[in-house]
Scaffold this motif. Structure first.
Motif, PDB file in Angstrom:
ATOM      1  N   TYR A  69       0.821  -1.210   0.000  1.00 34.15           N
ATOM      2  CA  TYR A  69       0.000   0.000   0.000  1.00 34.15           C
ATOM      3  C   TYR A  69       0.859   1.267   0.000  1.00 34.15           C
ATOM      4  N   VAL A  70       1.821   1.334   0.906  1.00 32.53           N
ATOM      5  CA  VAL A  70       2.680   2.520   0.969  1.00 32.53           C
ATOM      6  C   VAL A  70       3.480   2.669  -0.323  1.00 32.53           C
ATOM      7  N   GLY A  71       3.983   1.543  -0.840  1.00 31.64           N
ATOM      8  CA  GLY A  71       4.704   1.591  -2.111  1.00 31.64           C
ATOM      9  C   GLY A  71       3.817   2.083  -3.249  1.00 31.64           C
ATOM     10  N   SER A  72       2.569   1.620  -3.261  1.00 31.87           N
ATOM     11  CA  SER A  72       1.616   2.052  -4.292  1.00 31.87           C
ATOM     12  C   SER A  72       1.339   3.545  -4.189  1.00 31.87           C
ATOM     13  N   LEU A  73       1.175   4.039  -2.961  1.00 32.51           N
ATOM     14  CA  LEU A  73       0.923   5.465  -2.768  1.00 32.51           C
ATOM     15  C   LEU A  73       2.120   6.304  -3.218  1.00 32.51           C
ATOM     16  N   LEU A  74       3.329   5.832  -2.902  1.00 25.84           N
ATOM     17  CA  LEU A  74       4.527   6.559  -3.316  1.00 25.84           C
ATOM     18  C   LEU A  74       4.617   6.638  -4.836  1.00 25.84           C
ATOM     19  N   VAL A  75       4.396   5.492  -5.493  1.00 24.47           N
ATOM     20  CA  VAL A  75       4.419   5.473  -6.961  1.00 24.47           C
ATOM     21  C   VAL A  75       3.322   6.372  -7.521  1.00 24.47           C
ATOM     22  N   TYR A  76       2.134   6.265  -6.931  1.00 25.12           N
ATOM     23  CA  TYR A  76       0.976   7.036  -7.410  1.00 25.12           C
ATOM     24  C   TYR A  76       1.228   8.545  -7.324  1.00 25.12           C
ATOM     25  N   TYR A  77       1.509   9.034  -6.129  1.00 24.57           N
ATOM     26  CA  TYR A  77       1.625  10.480  -5.963  1.00 24.57           C
ATOM     27  C   TYR A  77       2.902  11.037  -6.594  1.00 24.57           C
ATOM     28  N   LEU A  78       3.989  10.275  -6.557  1.00 22.22           N
ATOM     29  CA  LEU A  78       5.234  10.759  -7.154  1.00 22.22           C
ATOM     30  C   LEU A  78       5.134  10.840  -8.674  1.00 22.22           C
ATOM     31  N   PHE A  79       4.776   9.719  -9.302  1.00 18.44           N
ATOM     32  CA  PHE A  79       4.783   9.686 -10.764  1.00 18.44           C
ATOM     33  C   PHE A  79       3.563  10.366 -11.378  1.00 18.44           C
ATOM     34  N   CYS A  80       2.420  10.311 -10.703  1.00 20.56           N
ATOM     35  CA  CYS A  80       1.268  11.080 -11.195  1.00 20.56           C
ATOM     36  C   CYS A  80       1.565  12.567 -11.119  1.00 20.56           C
ATOM     37  N   GLY A  81       2.192  12.967 -10.002  1.00 21.96           N
ATOM     38  CA  GLY A  81       2.544  14.375  -9.848  1.00 21.96           C
ATOM     39  C   GLY A  81       3.525  14.842 -10.899  1.00 21.96           C
ATOM     40  N   LEU A  82       4.558  14.036 -11.156  1.00 22.21           N
ATOM     41  CA  LEU A  82       5.551  14.390 -12.166  1.00 22.21           C
ATOM     42  C   LEU A  82       4.936  14.419 -13.560  1.00 22.21           C
ATOM     43  N   ASP A  83       4.096  13.422 -13.859  1.00 20.37           N
ATOM     44  CA  ASP A  83       3.434  13.368 -15.159  1.00 20.37           C
ATOM     45  C   ASP A  83       2.537  14.588 -15.349  1.00 20.37           C
ATOM     46  N   TYR A  84       1.768  14.903 -14.328  1.00 26.39           N
ATOM     47  CA  TYR A  84       0.867  16.064 -14.416  1.00 26.39           C
ATOM     48  C   TYR A  84       1.662  17.355 -14.597  1.00 26.39           C
ATOM     49  N   LEU A  85       2.752  17.489 -13.848  1.00 26.96           N
ATOM     50  CA  LEU A  85       3.586  18.685 -13.949  1.00 26.96           C
ATOM     51  C   LEU A  85       4.140  18.844 -15.362  1.00 26.96           C
ATOM     52  N   MET A  86       4.631  17.743 -15.942  1.00 26.34           N
ATOM     53  CA  MET A  86       5.236  17.814 -17.271  1.00 26.34           C
ATOM     54  C   MET A  86       4.203  18.079 -18.359  1.00 26.34           C
ATOM     55  N   VAL A  87       3.109  17.305 -18.326  1.00 20.89           N
ATOM     56  CA  VAL A  87       2.135  17.348 -19.422  1.00 20.89           C
ATOM     57  C   VAL A  87       1.144  18.498 -19.284  1.00 20.89           C
ATOM     58  N   PHE A  88       0.617  18.707 -18.086  1.00 20.35           N
ATOM     59  CA  PHE A  88      -0.491  19.639 -17.912  1.00 20.35           C
ATOM     60  C   PHE A  88      -0.079  21.014 -17.388  1.00 20.35           C
ATOM     61  N   VAL A  89       1.220  21.186 -17.087  1.00 21.50           N
ATOM     62  CA  VAL A  89       1.686  22.486 -16.596  1.00 21.50           C
ATOM     63  C   VAL A  89       2.827  23.015 -17.473  1.00 21.50           C
ATOM     64  N   LEU A  90       3.975  22.325 -17.442  1.00 21.87           N
ATOM     65  CA  LEU A  90       5.157  22.846 -18.130  1.00 21.87           C
ATOM     66  C   LEU A  90       5.016  22.841 -19.648  1.00 21.87           C
ATOM     67  N   PHE A  91       4.455  21.757 -20.202  1.00 20.51           N
ATOM     68  CA  PHE A  91       4.323  21.655 -21.656  1.00 20.51           C
ATOM     69  C   PHE A  91       2.864  21.607 -22.099  1.00 20.51           C
ATOM     70  N   LYS A  92       2.022  22.237 -21.321  1.00 20.05           N
ATOM     71  CA  LYS A  92       0.584  22.238 -21.593  1.00 20.05           C
ATOM     72  C   LYS A  92       0.267  22.798 -22.986  1.00 20.05           C
ATOM     73  N   ASP A  93       0.847  23.932 -23.332  1.00 19.64           N
ATOM     74  CA  ASP A  93       0.520  24.585 -24.608  1.00 19.64           C
ATOM     75  C   ASP A  93       0.836  23.705 -25.809  1.00 19.64           C
ATOM     76  N   LYS A  94       1.849  22.861 -25.676  1.00 22.64           N
ATOM     77  CA  LYS A  94       2.232  21.992 -26.782  1.00 22.64           C
ATOM     78  C   LYS A  94       1.486  20.664 -26.766  1.00 22.64           C
ATOM     79  N   LEU A  95       1.280  20.089 -25.588  1.00 21.92           N
ATOM     80  CA  LEU A  95       0.723  18.742 -25.485  1.00 21.92           C
ATOM     81  C   LEU A  95      -0.793  18.711 -25.315  1.00 21.92           C
ATOM     82  N   VAL A  96      -1.320  19.567 -24.447  1.00 21.04           N
ATOM     83  CA  VAL A  96      -2.778  19.594 -24.198  1.00 21.04           C
ATOM     84  C   VAL A  96      -3.243  21.044 -24.151  1.00 21.04           C
TER      85      VAL A  96
END
Length: 313
Positions: free
Chosen positions: A76-103
């Motif tokens: 469970y803790v491992g799943s939460l770490l993977v979830y919040y870490l990689f979801c957060g990084l993915d969201y930051l890259m796709v929906f914030v930093l490169f939003k204008d180009k990707l979405v």
């Protein structure tokens, strides 16, 4: 009190050394190794500190109940770490930093994102519990997990991840398609499809039974096929990261791969692109809908009620 503080200090130093040793032995990492390590270095050390009892007097045996709890907590803790870490990084890259180009048309809906996170967090707790029995079987040696590459050779070591993907993709296609049957959909799979336009945070926003059903092929695989212990952990981590990736609406357009663009169409049409990794079974059974064709058709969002019928929702 003095003894307890000294014991705790020594335990902390020892813990750091054990972590360094664990990293050095990464090639032998397995769930059994990690559970035994957690039992000795976390549970036993904590009990030693709280009871002011020397660690040398603590038992190294792991009872079935303790093994179940540690396995659940680790998963469970491992799943939460993977979830919040990689979801957060993915969201930051796709929906914030490169939003204008990707979405470029993305408009954040923080209420929906919060709902994604809440559903994922509590669902992962239950899904982790569902996976404990098979992981305990792994630890006790009742599956096809092995630890020495020489047991099956380097050829199988290299090939097994690809067999793992093909096997799981095949079963998930049929299981996933079955979850969309109108008699089943609203009871199990509908909560996940309540997120029409997905973000990475919807990756694990499932009804717990839904998540377990679609994760079952990964458990079945290690009952039928040999898989190296390190590859076992690596494969499960990659599965989680892929699940996050296909919910971020972007794709690399790799031929025959069911990427995020394909999965976004699945969420907006409800009746296409059931595959997890590849497009083979969708193409074979006529449920494939390519992003290129979908875009030419105007990217129409299907109405859930029209797809299933009002009485089934």
């Amino acid at each position: 009190t003095s003894y307890a503080l000294t014991s705790f200090s020594q335990a902390s130093v020892s813990l750091v050394m054990d972590i360094i040793g664990a990293v050095a032995r990464v090639n032998t990492v397995s769930m059994d190794f990690l559970v035994a390590w957690l039992n000795h270095n976390v549970v036993d050390r904590t009990a030693s500190y709280l009871n002011s009892q020397p660690l040398s007097e603590m038992t190294y045996d792991i009872s079935v109940l303790r093994r179940f709890f540690i396995t659940w907590a680790f998963t469970y803790v491992g799943s939460l770490l993977v979830y919040y870490l990689f979801c957060g990084l993915d969201y930051l890259m796709v929906f914030v930093l490169f939003k204008d180009k990707l979405v470029p048309n993305y408009q954040p809906n923080y209420k929906e994102m919060r709902r994604e996170m809440v559903l994922s967090t509590w669902s992962l707790a239950i899904m982790s519990g569902f996976t404990v029995p098979i992981e305990v079987l792994v630890q006790l040696g009742y599956t096809r997990i092995y630890h020495k590459i020489e047991d099956y050779g380097y050829a199988w070591f290299i090939a097994s991840p690809f067999v793992f993907l093909a096997f799981s993709d095949t079963l998930i296609y049929f299981l996933h398609r079955g979850l969309h049957h109108r008699l089943i959909y609203k009871h199990i799979h509908k909560p996940h499809h309540s997120f029409l336009h997905t973000t990475p945070f919807s990756a694990f926003a499932f009804h717990p039974l839904d998540g377990y059903i679609q994760g079952f092929p990964y458990q079945l695989f290690i009952l039928l096929f040999p898989l190296h212990s390190t590859l076992h952990l690596f494969s499960l981590t990659m599965v989680a990261m892929w699940t996050i990736n296909i919910h971020d609406r972007t794709t690399m357009n790799i031929p025959f791969v069911n990427g995020a663009a394909h999965h976004n169409i699945h969420h907006t049409t409800f009746k296409s692109n059931y595959g997890q990794y590849f497009t083979f079974w969708d193409t074979f059974f006529g449920t494939m809908r390519s992003p290129e064709v979908y875009k030419k058709e105007g990217e129409k969002v299907e109405n859930e009620e029209e797809v299933y019928g009002k009485k089934y929702l």
